[in-house]
Enzyme design. Structure first.
Site, short mmCIF file in Angstrom:
data_model
loop_
_atom_site.label_atom_id
_atom_site.label_comp_id
_atom_site.label_asym_id
_atom_site.label_seq_id
_atom_site.Cartn_x
_atom_site.Cartn_y
_atom_site.Cartn_z
N ASN A 1 2.57 -8.78 -0.96
CA ASN A 1 1.41 -9.13 -1.83
C ASN A 1 0.15 -8.44 -1.60
O ASN A 1 -0.62 -8.87 -0.47
CB ASN A 1 1.24 -10.72 -1.71
N TRP A 2 -0.22 -7.31 -2.28
CA TRP A 2 -1.26 -6.49 -1.90
C TRP A 2 -2.54 -7.23 -2.30
O TRP A 2 -3.62 -6.78 -1.92
CB TRP A 2 -1.09 -5.28 -2.37
N LYS A 3 -2.51 -8.35 -2.89
CA LYS A 3 -3.80 -9.22 -3.35
C LYS A 3 -4.69 -8.10 -3.94
O LYS A 3 -4.30 -7.07 -4.77
CB LYS A 3 -4.34 -9.83 -2.08
N HIS B 1 0.13 -18.90 -6.32
CA HIS B 1 -0.61 -18.70 -4.73
C HIS B 1 -1.81 -19.48 -4.46
O HIS B 1 -2.47 -19.81 -5.28
CB HIS B 1 -0.76 -17.08 -4.65
N GLU C 1 -4.26 -18.80 -3.08
CA GLU C 1 -5.83 -18.27 -3.54
C GLU C 1 -5.70 -18.55 -4.91
O GLU C 1 -7.25 -18.71 -5.49
CB GLU C 1 -5.66 -16.78 -3.16
N GLU D 1 4.02 -21.01 2.09
CA GLU D 1 2.66 -20.41 2.71
C GLU D 1 1.69 -21.40 3.17
O GLU D 1 0.97 -21.80 2.23
CB GLU D 1 2.24 -19.42 1.66
N GLY E 1 -3.50 -15.14 6.42
CA GLY E 1 -4.75 -14.16 6.88
C GLY E 1 -5.44 -14.66 8.26
O GLY E 1 -6.51 -14.00 8.53
N SER F 1 0.71 -14.79 7.78
CA SER F 1 0.52 -13.76 8.97
C SER F 1 1.82 -13.61 9.53
O SER F 1 2.06 -13.28 10.81
CB SER F 1 -0.15 -14.84 10.05
N GLY G 1 1.25 -10.45 3.41
CA GLY G 1 0.08 -10.10 2.87
C GLY G 1 -0.54 -8.79 3.52
O GLY G 1 -0.06 -7.69 3.35
N GLY G 2 -1.35 -9.05 4.58
CA GLY G 2 -2.21 -7.73 5.18
C GLY G 2 -1.19 -6.79 5.69
O GLY G 2 -1.37 -5.38 5.60
P1 13P Z 1 -1.29 -12.65 5.15
O1 13P Z 1 0.11 -11.94 5.39
O2 13P Z 1 -2.30 -11.85 5.16
O3 13P Z 1 -1.38 -13.95 6.16
O4 13P Z 1 -1.09 -13.20 3.77
C1 13P Z 1 -0.09 -14.06 3.38
C2 13P Z 1 0.04 -13.97 1.98
O5 13P Z 1 -1.07 -14.95 1.27
C3 13P Z 1 1.08 -13.51 1.07
O6 13P Z 1 1.13 -14.00 -0.29
#
Ligand code: 13P
Length: 248
Positions: A10-12, A95, A97, A165, A171, A210, A231-232
């Protein structure tokens, strides 16, 4: 039941046209994998370009959100049909967010999961508790309510994936212990099986929050963890591929 692991990035709100080189590296690395299915979910602006680049490769392309309706006067929104038209094969819905910054409710998330189905996209439905909810001992009831409210009703040929999640793990560098993840994934599996029967048994439950190369082995070898939503670490091809390599 055998479930093919899915490792989705997920590149957000990250990525410009110049990020295409990273996708190329992911595609090249994905050809070495035999077991895991790889997916990259870039921002909507890159969907078409990424879908074109990934066509015929082992990497699927997904989107990060969709509107409930197919078309209409909803400035700034993008429908599941539009995502499909741009080349997406999947879409992340609900998600944390989106739930937090855009006030998305379980009912809205369910509507989006149904929109994905209507358009022929795999919905990846996200659930997870906050730190305060876990500390209060409410992680299970919170996830249970999210599953009950966000997932579509059983139907023929219904296909979706669930991503667990924990909000506090996103993050932050912190993750639940193996035991806590095993317990939550078993609980989700039990809920899915009770509601969807065989479909629930075959539904992939991803862990997200994470996930890094250093902890991928520890996290992705837990029973009922059928892959990861990353994510990251998905922004760097080497890290993303190192995580996927754990699934083979
Ligand atoms: P991180 O891997 O950066 O913690 O993010 C997880 C995430 O929200 C994937 O959708």
């Amino acid at each position: 039941m055998q479930r093919r692991p899915l490792v989705a990035g997920n590149w957000k709100m990250n990525g410009l046209k110049s990020s295409a080189a990273e996708l190329d590296k992911i595609i090249a690395g994905a050809r070495q994998l035999v077991n895991a299915e790889l997916m990259v979910c870039p921002p909507a602006t890159l969907l078409q370009e990424f879908a074109t680049a990934a066509r015929g490769s082992p990497v699927a392309i997904g989107a990060q959100d969709c509107h409930v309706l197919a078309a209409g006067a909803y400035t700034g929104d993008i429908s599941a049909e539009m995502l499909k038209d741009a080349g997406a094969q999947a879409v992340i819905v609900g998600h944390s967010e989106r739930r937090r910054y855009h006030g998305e409710t379980d009912a809205m998330v369910r509507g989006k999961a149904l929109a994905a189905r209507r358009a022929g996209l795999l919905a990846i439905v996200c659930v997870g508790e906050t730190r305060a909810e876990r500390d209060a001992g409410h992680a299970r009831p919170v996830v249970r309510a999210q599953l009950d409210g966000s997932l579509p009703e059983p139907a023929d040929d219904l296909v979706f994936a669930v991503a667990y999640e924990p909000v506090w793990a996103i993050g932050s560098g912190a993750t639940p212990g193996r035991g806590d993840i095993a317990e939550m994934h078993a609980f989700i599996r039990q809920r899915l099986s009770a509601r969807y029967g065989d479909v629930g048994q075959g539904t992939r439950i991803l862990y997200g929050g994470s996930v890094k190369p250093a902890n991928a082995e520890e996290l992705l070898t837990i029973d009922d963890v059928d892959g990861a939503l990353v994510g990251g670490a998905s922004l760097k091809a080497e890290e993303f591929l190192a995580i996927a390599a754990v699934c083979g």
